[in-house]
Write an enzyme that holds these catalytic residues in place. Structure first.
Site, short mmCIF file in Angstrom:
data_model
loop_
_atom_site.label_atom_id
_atom_site.label_comp_id
_atom_site.label_asym_id
_atom_site.label_seq_id
_atom_site.Cartn_x
_atom_site.Cartn_y
_atom_site.Cartn_z
N PHE A 125 8.16 1.22 4.54
CA PHE A 125 7.35 1.75 5.64
C PHE A 125 6.82 0.57 6.44
O PHE A 125 6.09 -0.26 5.93
CB PHE A 125 6.17 2.59 5.12
N ASP A 156 6.37 -8.09 5.16
CA ASP A 156 5.34 -7.21 5.72
C ASP A 156 4.17 -7.16 4.73
O ASP A 156 4.24 -6.48 3.70
CB ASP A 156 5.94 -5.81 5.95
N LYS A 209 -4.48 -4.41 8.90
CA LYS A 209 -5.36 -3.69 7.98
C LYS A 209 -6.63 -4.46 7.61
O LYS A 209 -7.57 -4.51 8.38
CB LYS A 209 -4.56 -3.27 6.75
C1 LIG Z 1 3.36 -1.96 4.93
C2 LIG Z 1 2.93 -1.40 6.25
N1 LIG Z 1 3.51 -1.83 7.38
C3 LIG Z 1 3.15 -1.35 8.59
C4 LIG Z 1 2.18 -0.38 8.71
C5 LIG Z 1 1.80 0.13 10.08
O1 LIG Z 1 0.52 -0.32 10.40
P1 LIG Z 1 -0.34 0.41 11.55
O2 LIG Z 1 -0.65 1.77 11.07
O3 LIG Z 1 -1.57 -0.47 11.68
O4 LIG Z 1 0.49 0.39 12.78
C6 LIG Z 1 1.56 0.12 7.56
C7 LIG Z 1 0.56 1.19 7.66
O5 LIG Z 1 0.26 1.90 6.74
C8 LIG Z 1 1.94 -0.40 6.30
O6 LIG Z 1 1.39 0.04 5.17
#
Ligand SMILES: Cc1ncc(COP(=O)(O)O)c(C=O)c1O
Length: 391
Positions: A134, A220, A249
């Site tokens: 994700f 990520d 986050k």
């Molecule tokens: C691993 C990871 N990457 C990307 C995202 C996307 O982040 P955002 O919701 O701040 O766009 C999330 C969100 O939960 C995530 O957990």
């Protein structure tokens, strides 16, 4: 503002797009790992803004930093130098071992920047991502996110040629690499797909393959960053240095900020990428305060210790893990997944009735990502409520 929670529910239904399925609770405030509802009832929060509120709610140092910076300068164009931005970039570089920073406002935006940068520096256009990944919901980040649930209504997605391989299988990456591959993108621990922790050495093995095959490695760290897993970053468990790394986050303690970090020589030139709000003085001053608290209160170590404590408590003969409804309990630090044999959405309501907030992800996994400041007694309460509702 509103006379009852029902009024809020009604107006939400009338005026907001139904993108979120919410339990019927209006949250008005919080302190530490506790949130308060409309009537002042208190709940122990194990959702933590989905791994955002690492330093807890209304941390005085963060609140003070916001007030002080707001009185001086909230925003000025990125066409000018500001001190908090440069200071935060220096701090991120020191903590992560990366060299250069680009600031944005969210996780998905940092992924967009990473994909764009990887294409630019390699001159190649394809990506390899993992099953269960994700990376966000914008069309670019969605292209490297796995699963019909997220993707099907929006296909064809923007990026062509994304190959998904089995997570936790480094050699699967080598098999699909070709001359068009720009980068491999991975989460050090997969969050959304149910706190899937790979075997020790997996990320390192992927690093080695990327180096041998001359493709970039993007990690990520949006969910795993800033102490969540008991190290500053998920990559630190394997001692790995990616070429590009994304964070968001917990960095801003609830204030929206994201960043893409890269190694020396992997960078945009003037005019190639930008963000109006990215790295504005208020966001950066807040993030600096958040990082100061994580360091000062030793929250990375705390995450590791409390995570270990949690596992000790739930494992063993009579522990939660031994109950037939539980398939597995896994995680690192305070990023914990409890995989059940059945869907867990009903348990969210049951926990709420007992004044605990939990989140259900990947259908059958209770994900616990509480503030890292959560007290041991609070964690004990969470364990006993989980025991009660799962059994
Ligand atoms: C691993 C990871 N990457 C990307 C995202 C996307 O982040 P955002 O919701 O701040 O766009 C999330 C969100 O939960 C995530 O957990």
């Amino acid at each position: 503002m509103f006379s009852s929670p029902e009024e809020v529910f009604e107006k939400e239904k009338r005026y907001l797009m139904p993108t979120y399925k919410r339990p019927r609770i209006v949250i008005k405030g919080g302190k530490g790992a506790i949130v308060r509802d409309f009537f002042g009832n208190e709940y122990i929060d194990c959702v933590g803004g989905i791994a955002v509120n690492a330093v807890g709610y209304c941390h005085p140092e963060v609140v003070k930093a916001i007030k002080e910076q707001a009185e001086k300068l909230m925003h000025v164009s990125n066409l000018y130098y500001t001190e908090p931005q440069v200071k935060l970039a220096e701090k991120l570089s020191e903590l992560s071992g990366m060299d250069k920073v680009f600031f944005c406002n969210s996780g998905a935006e940092s992924i967009e920047a990473a994909l764009k940068l990887a294409r630019k520096v390699t001159g190649k256009h394809e990506f390899i991502a993992a099953e269960g990944s994700f990376h966000g919901r914008t069309l670019g980040s969605l292209s490297v996110t796995f699963g019909t649930k997220f993707r099907s209504a929006f296909e064809p997605l923007l990026l062509k040629g994304v190959k998904f391989v089995r997570y936790n299988d480094a050699e699967a990456i080598r098999k699909v690499l070709d001359e068009d591959t720009a980068a491999v993108i991975l989460e050090p621990i997969q969050g959304e797909s149910g706190v899937r922790v790979p075997s020790e050495g997996y990320v390192k093995a992927v690093r080695e393959i990327c180096t041998e095959e001359n493709v970039l490695l993007i990690l990520d760290e949006i969910q795993t960053g800033f102490g969540r897993t008991g190290r500053w970053f998920g990559k630190d468990h394997d001692g790995v240095e990616p070429d590009i790394m994304t964070v968001a986050k917990a960095m801003g303690a609830g204030f929206p900020i994201g960043a893409m970090l890269a190694k020396e020589g992997i960078e945009f030139e003037s005019g190639e990428h930008a963000s109006t709000f990215g790295g504005n003085p208020l966001a950066c001053a807040t993030a600096l305060a958040s990082i100061r608290v994580i360091e000062g209160e030793k929250l990375v170590e705390r995450s590791r210790e409390l995570g270990e404590y949690f596992m000790e408590e739930v494992r063993g003969e009579n522990g939660l893990e031994s109950s037939p409804q539980v398939k597995e309990i896994r995680g690192k630090g305070l990023m914990i997944g409890i995989e059940l044999t059945q869907p867990c959405s009903e348990l969210v309501e049951k926990a709420l009735e007992r004044r605990i907030l939990i989140n259900c992800t990947a259908d059958k996994v209770i994900r616990l990502v509480p503030p890292l400041v959560i007290r041991k007694e609070e964690l004990d309460k969470v364990i006993s409520v989980l025991y009660e509702i799962i059994k």
